[in-house]
Design an enzyme around this catalytic site. Structure first.
Site, mmCIF file in Angstrom:
data_model
loop_
_atom_site.group_PDB
_atom_site.id
_atom_site.type_symbol
_atom_site.label_atom_id
_atom_site.label_comp_id
_atom_site.label_asym_id
_atom_site.label_seq_id
_atom_site.Cartn_x
_atom_site.Cartn_y
_atom_site.Cartn_z
ATOM 1 N N GLU A 3 0.140 3.878 1.847
ATOM 2 C CA GLU A 3 -0.030 4.026 3.331
ATOM 3 C C GLU A 3 1.650 3.857 3.727
ATOM 4 O O GLU A 3 2.269 4.212 4.717
ATOM 5 C CB GLU A 3 -0.764 3.283 3.615
ATOM 6 C CG GLU A 3 -1.436 4.497 5.641
ATOM 7 C CD GLU A 3 -1.850 5.534 5.261
ATOM 8 O OE1 GLU A 3 -2.142 5.617 4.294
ATOM 9 O OE2 GLU A 3 -1.842 5.888 6.401
ATOM 10 N N TYR B 215 -1.179 -0.014 10.718
ATOM 11 C CA TYR B 215 -1.785 -0.415 9.834
ATOM 12 C C TYR B 215 -0.380 -0.207 8.299
ATOM 13 O O TYR B 215 0.284 -1.656 7.905
ATOM 14 C CB TYR B 215 -3.085 0.362 9.188
ATOM 15 C CG TYR B 215 -3.131 -0.380 7.078
ATOM 16 C CD1 TYR B 215 -3.382 -1.338 6.881
ATOM 17 C CD2 TYR B 215 -3.063 0.963 7.028
ATOM 18 C CE1 TYR B 215 -3.921 -1.730 4.956
ATOM 19 C CE2 TYR B 215 -2.842 0.609 4.931
ATOM 20 C CZ TYR B 215 -3.342 -0.956 4.673
ATOM 21 O OH TYR B 215 -4.103 -1.352 3.365
ATOM 22 N N SER C 185 0.805 -1.706 -0.208
ATOM 23 C CA SER C 185 0.330 0.355 -0.319
ATOM 24 C C SER C 185 0.580 1.155 -0.117
ATOM 25 O O SER C 185 2.164 1.275 0.087
ATOM 26 C CB SER C 185 -0.729 -0.079 0.886
ATOM 27 O OG SER C 185 -1.572 1.359 1.548
HETATM 28 N N1 GDD Z 1 -12.415 7.557 7.020
HETATM 29 C C1 GDD Z 1 -12.030 8.900 7.247
HETATM 30 N N2 GDD Z 1 -13.027 9.325 7.502
HETATM 31 N N3 GDD Z 1 -10.530 9.410 6.083
HETATM 32 C C2 GDD Z 1 -11.241 10.813 6.202
HETATM 33 C C3 GDD Z 1 -11.893 11.735 7.025
HETATM 34 C C4 GDD Z 1 -13.499 10.949 7.656
HETATM 35 O O1 GDD Z 1 -14.201 11.635 7.752
HETATM 36 N N4 GDD Z 1 -12.443 12.695 7.180
HETATM 37 C C5 GDD Z 1 -11.244 13.222 5.759
HETATM 38 N N5 GDD Z 1 -10.338 12.266 6.399
HETATM 39 C C6 GDD Z 1 -9.419 11.972 5.776
HETATM 40 C C7 GDD Z 1 -8.199 11.264 6.440
HETATM 41 O O2 GDD Z 1 -7.564 11.806 7.792
HETATM 42 C C8 GDD Z 1 -6.687 10.205 5.465
HETATM 43 O O3 GDD Z 1 -5.591 11.347 5.171
HETATM 44 C C9 GDD Z 1 -8.159 10.540 4.107
HETATM 45 O O4 GDD Z 1 -8.860 11.044 4.200
HETATM 46 C C10 GDD Z 1 -8.308 9.579 3.455
HETATM 47 O O5 GDD Z 1 -8.274 8.263 4.430
HETATM 48 P P1 GDD Z 1 -9.825 7.165 3.998
HETATM 49 O O6 GDD Z 1 -10.049 7.060 2.769
HETATM 50 O O7 GDD Z 1 -9.745 6.335 5.082
HETATM 51 O O8 GDD Z 1 -7.914 6.100 3.350
HETATM 52 P P2 GDD Z 1 -6.664 5.984 3.829
HETATM 53 O O9 GDD Z 1 -6.005 7.001 2.574
HETATM 54 O O10 GDD Z 1 -6.366 6.231 5.026
HETATM 55 O O11 GDD Z 1 -6.322 4.026 3.610
HETATM 56 C C11 GDD Z 1 -7.023 3.601 1.974
HETATM 57 O O12 GDD Z 1 -5.348 4.004 1.022
HETATM 58 C C12 GDD Z 1 -4.013 3.133 1.100
HETATM 59 C C13 GDD Z 1 -3.737 3.624 0.159
HETATM 60 O O13 GDD Z 1 -3.306 4.222 0.306
HETATM 61 C C14 GDD Z 1 -7.000 2.224 2.627
HETATM 62 O O14 GDD Z 1 -7.804 1.803 1.363
HETATM 63 C C15 GDD Z 1 -5.874 1.563 2.759
HETATM 64 O O15 GDD Z 1 -5.974 0.112 2.879
HETATM 65 C C16 GDD Z 1 -5.158 1.781 1.740
HETATM 66 O O16 GDD Z 1 -3.705 0.958 1.799
#
Ligand code: GDD
Length: 327
Positions: free
Chosen positions: A129, A151, A127
């Site tokens: 991440e 993670y 990822s």
């Molecule tokens: N979930 C979430 N909820 N994220 C928020 C929110 C909210 O209310 N508000 C802002 N965000 C911001 C988070 O702080 C983060 O910076 C961004 O939105 C994306 O969050 P997520 O959609 O939860 O995804 P992620 O980037 O943390 O992780 C995903 O992508 C990775 C690849 O880079 C997941 O799919 C991981 O499994 C994957 O590996």
């Protein structure tokens, strides 16, 4: 007929990948927990329409004997290890289960393949991440990792385990470093789906606000259906190698929200409330991937634009809600 084993088939990527492999003539096998088999309507909803075509086995990534038994029984030609605790979550109690499931699960599969089917080609879902507090923009295969969550740390360990099985045992084992990828099948806990689902609810008068955390975080968002094609291509190469898969565009959460609401003729500023409850203690501020290697060596190109992705998700959520509420 080639046999593929997919872990994490009940997720977004698992559902798109199994369709792709079935269309290519593979015999598709997957492992799911017993609990999912006992509650198929809910837990197998993303693959409901595929259930007659795939072989589902009961096993748990937390149990080495169960993984060993399944690998031995199926003798897969290709294994796509997608299963993980994949939500970037910070509560203390989640830390241990994320590390245990993600690291041990990967190790159990690699070890089982090594002893029972060493010529099986293995794909590990790494990822972006792992880049966390990024050392450069854009990131590529040689960029140093600096994970900012359990993670991310567990994914770095999985990446290293995979590389080590490749180097130590000469296995065809590789990692796809995939950036955020979304679709109408995305879980509601991730920000894109939370946004499109709430925007559609607001449009239909079913909600009146959307509470979000950091609106300035930037991500490189692609479509899951494009990204599973890259996974398959990686396993068809002559030599195993790791690849970044990304669109090469980055957008803020704010831009995503703005566009999703605009598509519904709504002004997001009237509905979105920034709530510190959703802030992360160690945020990943910006992710932007350089997928040149995947484009050159795999001939991979994403088909969906940022616009197409949001539009498909918003339209799908509108339809879903209309059906659910008889509107
Ligand atoms: N979930 C979430 N909820 N994220 C928020 C929110 C909210 O209310 N508000 C802002 N965000 C911001 C988070 O702080 C983060 O910076 C961004 O939105 C994306 O969050 P997520 O959609 O939860 O995804 P992620 O980037 O943390 O992780 C995903 O992508 C990775 C690849 O880079 C997941 O799919 C991981 O499994 C994957 O590996």
């Amino acid at each position: 007929m080639k046999k593929a084993l997919i872990t994490g088939i009940t997720g977004q990527d698992g559902s798109y990948l199994s369709r792709l492999l079935l269309d290519k003539g593979y015999e598709v096998h997957s492992i799911v927990r017993r609990a999912a088999l006992e509650d198929p309507d809910h837990r197998l909803s993303r693959i409901r329409y595929l259930l007659d075509d795939i072989h589902i086995h009961s096993a748990s990534l937390e149990s080495f004997p169960s993984i060993f038994r399944i690998v031995d029984k199926i003798q897969p030609d290709e294994c796509y290890h997608l299963a993980a605790q994949s939500y970037v979550s910070y509560p203390f109690e989640d830390e241990f289960s994320t590390m245990t499931t993600n690291i041990n699960g990967t190790h159990y599969i690699l070890s089982s393949l090594h002893s029972q089917k060493p010529d099986c080609r293995f794909y590990f879902a790494a990822s972006s991440e792992m880049f966390g507090k990024v050392h450069e923009v854009p990131q590529h295969e040689e960029t140093r990792f600096h994970p900012r969550s359990m993670y991310g740390i567990s994914k770095v360990a999985g990446f290293d385990l995979t590389r080590n099985y490749r180097e130590a045992y000469d296995m065809f084992a590789l990692s796809g470093i995939l950036y955020n990828h979304e679709s109408p099948r995305r879980g509601f806990e991730f920000v894109t789906r939370k946004i499109t689902h709430h925007a559609a609810k607001i449009k239909l008068g079913l909600a009146d606000e959307l509470r979000l955390g950091n609106l300035e975080a930037k991500r490189d968002w692609g479509h899951s259906n494009d990204y599973v094609k890259a996974m398959w291509l990686m396993l068809q190469q002559e030599e195993p190698d790791d690849f970044v898969v990304a669109t090469g565009e980055t957008h803020s959460v704010r831009e995503f929200v703005e566009r999703a609401f605009e598509l519904l003729n709504l002004d997001y500023k009237q509905y979105v409330v920034e709530d510190p409850l959703f802030y992360r203690p160690a945020e990943v501020d910006i992710l932007l991937g350089d997928a040149s290697k995947a484009k050159t060596k795999l001939g991979w190109e994403p088909e969906y634009s940022f616009e197409d992705l949001i539009q498909e998700m918003v339209e799908a959520d509108l339809e879903l809600l209309k059906k659910k509420h008889n509107l």
